[in-house]
Design a protein around this motif. Structure first.
Motif, PDB file in Angstrom:
ATOM      1  N   ILE A   1      -9.638 -42.610   6.093  1.00  0.00           N
ATOM      2  CA  ILE A   1     -10.439 -43.803   6.351  1.00  0.00           C
ATOM      3  C   ILE A   1     -10.357 -44.753   5.157  1.00  0.00           C
ATOM      4  CG2 ILE A   1     -12.073 -42.665   7.919  1.00  0.00           C
ATOM      5  CD1 ILE A   1     -14.039 -42.458   5.541  1.00  0.00           C
ATOM      6  N   GLU A   2     -10.603 -46.034   5.432  1.00  0.00           N
ATOM      7  CA  GLU A   2     -10.619 -47.041   4.364  1.00  0.00           C
ATOM      8  C   GLU A   2     -11.491 -48.191   4.832  1.00  0.00           C
ATOM      9  OE1 GLU A   2      -6.705 -48.081   2.924  1.00  0.00           O
ATOM     10  OE2 GLU A   2      -7.401 -49.980   2.093  1.00  0.00           O
ATOM     11  N   SER A   3     -12.203 -48.818   3.913  1.00  0.00           N
ATOM     12  CA  SER A   3     -13.086 -49.928   4.278  1.00  0.00           C
ATOM     13  C   SER A   3     -12.327 -51.243   4.310  1.00  0.00           C
ATOM     14  CB  SER A   3     -14.238 -50.027   3.268  1.00  0.00           C
ATOM     15  OG  SER A   3     -14.998 -51.184   3.513  1.00  0.00           O
ATOM     16  N   ASP A   4     -12.858 -52.181   5.093  1.00  0.00           N
ATOM     17  CA  ASP A   4     -12.324 -53.532   5.119  1.00  0.00           C
ATOM     18  C   ASP A   4     -12.792 -54.307   3.882  1.00  0.00           C
ATOM     19  OD1 ASP A   4     -10.675 -55.160   6.536  1.00  0.00           O
ATOM     20  OD2 ASP A   4     -12.292 -56.167   7.622  1.00  0.00           O
ATOM     21  N   ARG A   5     -13.890 -53.812   3.268  1.00  0.00           N
ATOM     22  CA  ARG A   5     -14.368 -54.396   2.013  1.00  0.00           C
ATOM     23  C   ARG A   5     -13.708 -53.644   0.854  1.00  0.00           C
ATOM     24  NH1 ARG A   5     -19.728 -52.966   1.320  1.00  0.00           N
ATOM     25  NH2 ARG A   5     -19.765 -54.499  -0.355  1.00  0.00           N
ATOM     26  N   ASN A   6     -13.963 -54.113  -0.394  1.00  0.00           N
ATOM     27  CA  ASN A   6     -13.396 -53.421  -1.548  1.00  0.00           C
ATOM     28  C   ASN A   6     -14.339 -52.300  -1.986  1.00  0.00           C
ATOM     29  OD1 ASN A   6     -11.170 -55.058  -1.454  1.00  0.00           O
ATOM     30  ND2 ASN A   6     -11.985 -56.523  -2.939  1.00  0.00           N
ATOM     31  N   VAL A   7     -14.467 -51.326  -1.102  1.00  0.00           N
ATOM     32  CA  VAL A   7     -15.328 -50.175  -1.334  1.00  0.00           C
ATOM     33  C   VAL A   7     -14.457 -49.018  -1.807  1.00  0.00           C
ATOM     34  CG1 VAL A   7     -16.691 -48.397  -0.151  1.00  0.00           C
ATOM     35  CG2 VAL A   7     -17.089 -50.817   0.356  1.00  0.00           C
TER      36      VAL A   7
ATOM     37  N   ASN B   1     -22.101 -52.544   6.270  1.00  0.00           N
ATOM     38  CA  ASN B   1     -21.822 -52.291   4.852  1.00  0.00           C
ATOM     39  C   ASN B   1     -20.536 -51.509   4.655  1.00  0.00           C
ATOM     40  OD1 ASN B   1     -24.232 -53.525   3.863  1.00  0.00           O
ATOM     41  ND2 ASN B   1     -25.342 -51.746   4.644  1.00  0.00           N
ATOM     42  N   ILE B   2     -20.341 -50.517   5.500  1.00  0.00           N
ATOM     43  CA  ILE B   2     -19.186 -49.626   5.312  1.00  0.00           C
ATOM     44  C   ILE B   2     -17.916 -50.223   5.921  1.00  0.00           C
ATOM     45  CG2 ILE B   2     -18.275 -47.322   5.804  1.00  0.00           C
ATOM     46  CD1 ILE B   2     -21.209 -46.338   5.766  1.00  0.00           C
ATOM     47  N   LYS B   3     -18.063 -50.857   7.087  1.00  0.00           N
ATOM     48  CA  LYS B   3     -16.961 -51.641   7.684  1.00  0.00           C
ATOM     49  C   LYS B   3     -15.596 -50.967   7.597  1.00  0.00           C
ATOM     50  CE  LYS B   3     -17.811 -56.590   7.568  1.00  0.00           C
ATOM     51  NZ  LYS B   3     -17.576 -57.830   6.848  1.00  0.00           N
ATOM     52  N   LEU B   4     -15.454 -49.765   8.150  1.00  0.00           N
ATOM     53  CA  LEU B   4     -14.127 -49.133   8.110  1.00  0.00           C
ATOM     54  C   LEU B   4     -13.103 -50.014   8.817  1.00  0.00           C
ATOM     55  CD1 LEU B   4     -14.641 -45.296   8.664  1.00  0.00           C
ATOM     56  CD2 LEU B   4     -14.561 -46.617   6.536  1.00  0.00           C
TER      57      LEU B   4
ATOM     58  N   VAL C   1     -19.470 -48.611  -4.380  1.00  0.00           N
ATOM     59  CA  VAL C   1     -19.016 -47.217  -4.335  1.00  0.00           C
ATOM     60  C   VAL C   1     -19.820 -46.471  -3.277  1.00  0.00           C
ATOM     61  CG1 VAL C   1     -18.842 -45.055  -5.621  1.00  0.00           C
ATOM     62  CG2 VAL C   1     -18.376 -47.238  -6.776  1.00  0.00           C
ATOM     63  N   LEU C   2     -19.130 -45.917  -2.311  1.00  0.00           N
ATOM     64  CA  LEU C   2     -19.801 -45.158  -1.246  1.00  0.00           C
ATOM     65  C   LEU C   2     -19.718 -43.665  -1.557  1.00  0.00           C
ATOM     66  CD1 LEU C   2     -21.154 -45.028   1.567  1.00  0.00           C
ATOM     67  CD2 LEU C   2     -18.852 -44.909   2.550  1.00  0.00           C
TER      68      LEU C   2
ATOM     69  N   LEU D   1     -16.812 -41.246  12.585  1.00  0.00           N
ATOM     70  CA  LEU D   1     -16.012 -42.125  11.714  1.00  0.00           C
ATOM     71  C   LEU D   1     -15.721 -43.452  12.425  1.00  0.00           C
ATOM     72  CD1 LEU D   1     -13.507 -39.510  10.212  1.00  0.00           C
ATOM     73  CD2 LEU D   1     -15.514 -40.499   9.089  1.00  0.00           C
ATOM     74  N   GLU D   2     -15.376 -43.388  13.702  1.00  0.00           N
ATOM     75  CA  GLU D   2     -15.102 -44.612  14.474  1.00  0.00           C
ATOM     76  C   GLU D   2     -16.340 -45.519  14.488  1.00  0.00           C
ATOM     77  OE1 GLU D   2     -12.461 -45.934  15.861  1.00  0.00           O
ATOM     78  OE2 GLU D   2     -11.010 -44.302  15.618  1.00  0.00           O
ATOM     79  N   SER D   3     -17.542 -44.892  14.536  1.00  0.00           N
ATOM     80  CA  SER D   3     -18.777 -45.701  14.594  1.00  0.00           C
ATOM     81  C   SER D   3     -18.992 -46.467  13.288  1.00  0.00           C
ATOM     82  CB  SER D   3     -19.989 -44.802  14.885  1.00  0.00           C
ATOM     83  OG  SER D   3     -20.394 -44.108  13.713  1.00  0.00           O
ATOM     84  N   LEU D   4     -18.382 -45.995  12.188  1.00  0.00           N
ATOM     85  CA  LEU D   4     -18.566 -46.672  10.898  1.00  0.00           C
ATOM     86  C   LEU D   4     -17.784 -47.979  10.809  1.00  0.00           C
ATOM     87  CD1 LEU D   4     -18.470 -43.606   8.446  1.00  0.00           C
ATOM     88  CD2 LEU D   4     -20.476 -44.809   9.345  1.00  0.00           C
ATOM     89  N   LYS D   5     -16.910 -48.223  11.787  1.00  0.00           N
ATOM     90  CA  LYS D   5     -16.219 -49.528  11.822  1.00  0.00           C
ATOM     91  C   LYS D   5     -17.233 -50.639  12.040  1.00  0.00           C
ATOM     92  CE  LYS D   5     -11.670 -48.011  13.472  1.00  0.00           C
ATOM     93  NZ  LYS D   5     -10.778 -47.899  14.640  1.00  0.00           N
ATOM     94  N   ALA D   6     -18.301 -50.337  12.791  1.00  0.00           N
ATOM     95  CA  ALA D   6     -19.304 -51.360  13.116  1.00  0.00           C
ATOM     96  C   ALA D   6     -20.438 -51.404  12.095  1.00  0.00           C
ATOM     97  CB  ALA D   6     -19.880 -51.081  14.509  1.00  0.00           C
ATOM     98  N   ASP D   7     -20.469 -50.468  11.145  1.00  0.00           N
ATOM     99  CA  ASP D   7     -21.508 -50.494  10.106  1.00  0.00           C
ATOM    100  C   ASP D   7     -21.245 -51.701   9.197  1.00  0.00           C
ATOM    101  OD1 ASP D   7     -23.371 -48.170   8.350  1.00  0.00           O
ATOM    102  OD2 ASP D   7     -22.607 -49.970   7.355  1.00  0.00           O
TER     103      ASP D   7
END
Ligand SMILES: [Zn+2]
Length: 251
Positions: free
Chosen positions: A154-160, A128-131, A65-66, A120-126
């Motif tokens: 936005i939405e994560s690539d993980r099940n966040v 953990n967050i992996k948008l 949960v973020l 927000l775009e930078s969070l694609k490379a995070d």
């Protein structure tokens, strides 16, 4: 007659998508449906009744949960007063569960809008967050008919899943079983995750033994209207001709 059996949704938010508790809940819904069927068989016009079972979404088990707004506080996009209340913001998250709507404080301010977009775009490379995507207002409307008082989705690539609370100071939070945004499982994502929902139909209005792999949610209402001999004007979907029995549907 419309019957809403919503307990499977609650049980999945509390226990997860595939658990003994969810199977038990499905058995309960099966019994409830059985009572309806038997009642119509005994007292209704069973031969001329169409039965449709459908859901409006599946669910996904949540890994993490973020606390999106704590992250935006840390990054300076939200300013809090001493009591911890929002004093001003450039970006604020509103959770839909597996996705999050980002409201920009002054969307008419092109610099502010661009700063939020870049972050927000930078969070694609995070790691953990992996948008997996950052959609802006126009893209959300064009691709998903989604619009409202927000500027990005936005939405994560993980099940966040996203929590939008501010009372927890941590960036990452725990799941809270039963909560519809941050429970053991939830929904509210773009419709291309693995978990979909079900659609079953039988009765004189439908062809027998037809199986279709996928259908669009927006086609269900026009399909049911056609079964009733009605046609829906000015709607996004169209009747699913492949499952409709053409000889019976217009009665
Ligand atoms: Zn729900």
């Amino acid at each position: 007659m419309l019957v809403k059996m919503c307990d499977l949704d609650s049980v999945r938010h509390t226990y997860g998508v595939y658990t003994e508790e969810t199977h038990e809940q499905l058995r309960k819904h099966d019994q409830e449906f059985g009572v309806l069927l038997e009642t119509i068989r005994r007292y209704g016009d069973f031969e001329n009744t169409n039965f449709v079972i459908l859901g409006d979404h599946g669910q996904t088990d949540v890994e993490d949960v973020l606390n999106i707004n704590r992250l935006l506080v840390r990054e300076g996009f939200i300013k809090l007063d001493e009591a911890g209340n929002v004093e001003s913001f450039e970006a604020f998250g509103h959770s839909t569960g597996l996705a999050c709507l980002i409201e920009v404080g002054d969307p008419g301010n092109a610099d502010q809008l661009q700063r939020v977009r870049n972050y927000l775009e930078s969070l694609k490379a995070d790691p953990n967050i992996k948008l997996r995507y950052v959609l802006d207002k126009d893209q959300a409307k064009a691709e998903y008919h989604l619009e409202g008082p927000f500027d990005f989705v936005i939405e994560s690539d993980r099940n966040v899943s996203f929590s939008d609370r501010l009372n927890n100071t941590e960036i990452w939070a725990s799941r809270e079983p039963g909560d519809h945004k941050i429970g053991m499982a939830t929904h509210g994502s773009r419709p291309d995750r693995v978990e979909t929902t079900a659609f079953l139909a039988c009765g004189p209005g439908f062809k027998q033994g037809v199986v279709i792999d996928q259908a669009n949610m927006v086609d269900i209402a026009p399909t049911l209207a056609e079964i009733l001999g009605l046609s829906m004007q000015n709607c996004d979907g169209e009747p699913m001709k492949g499952i409709i029995n053409p000889h019976e549907s217009k009665r």
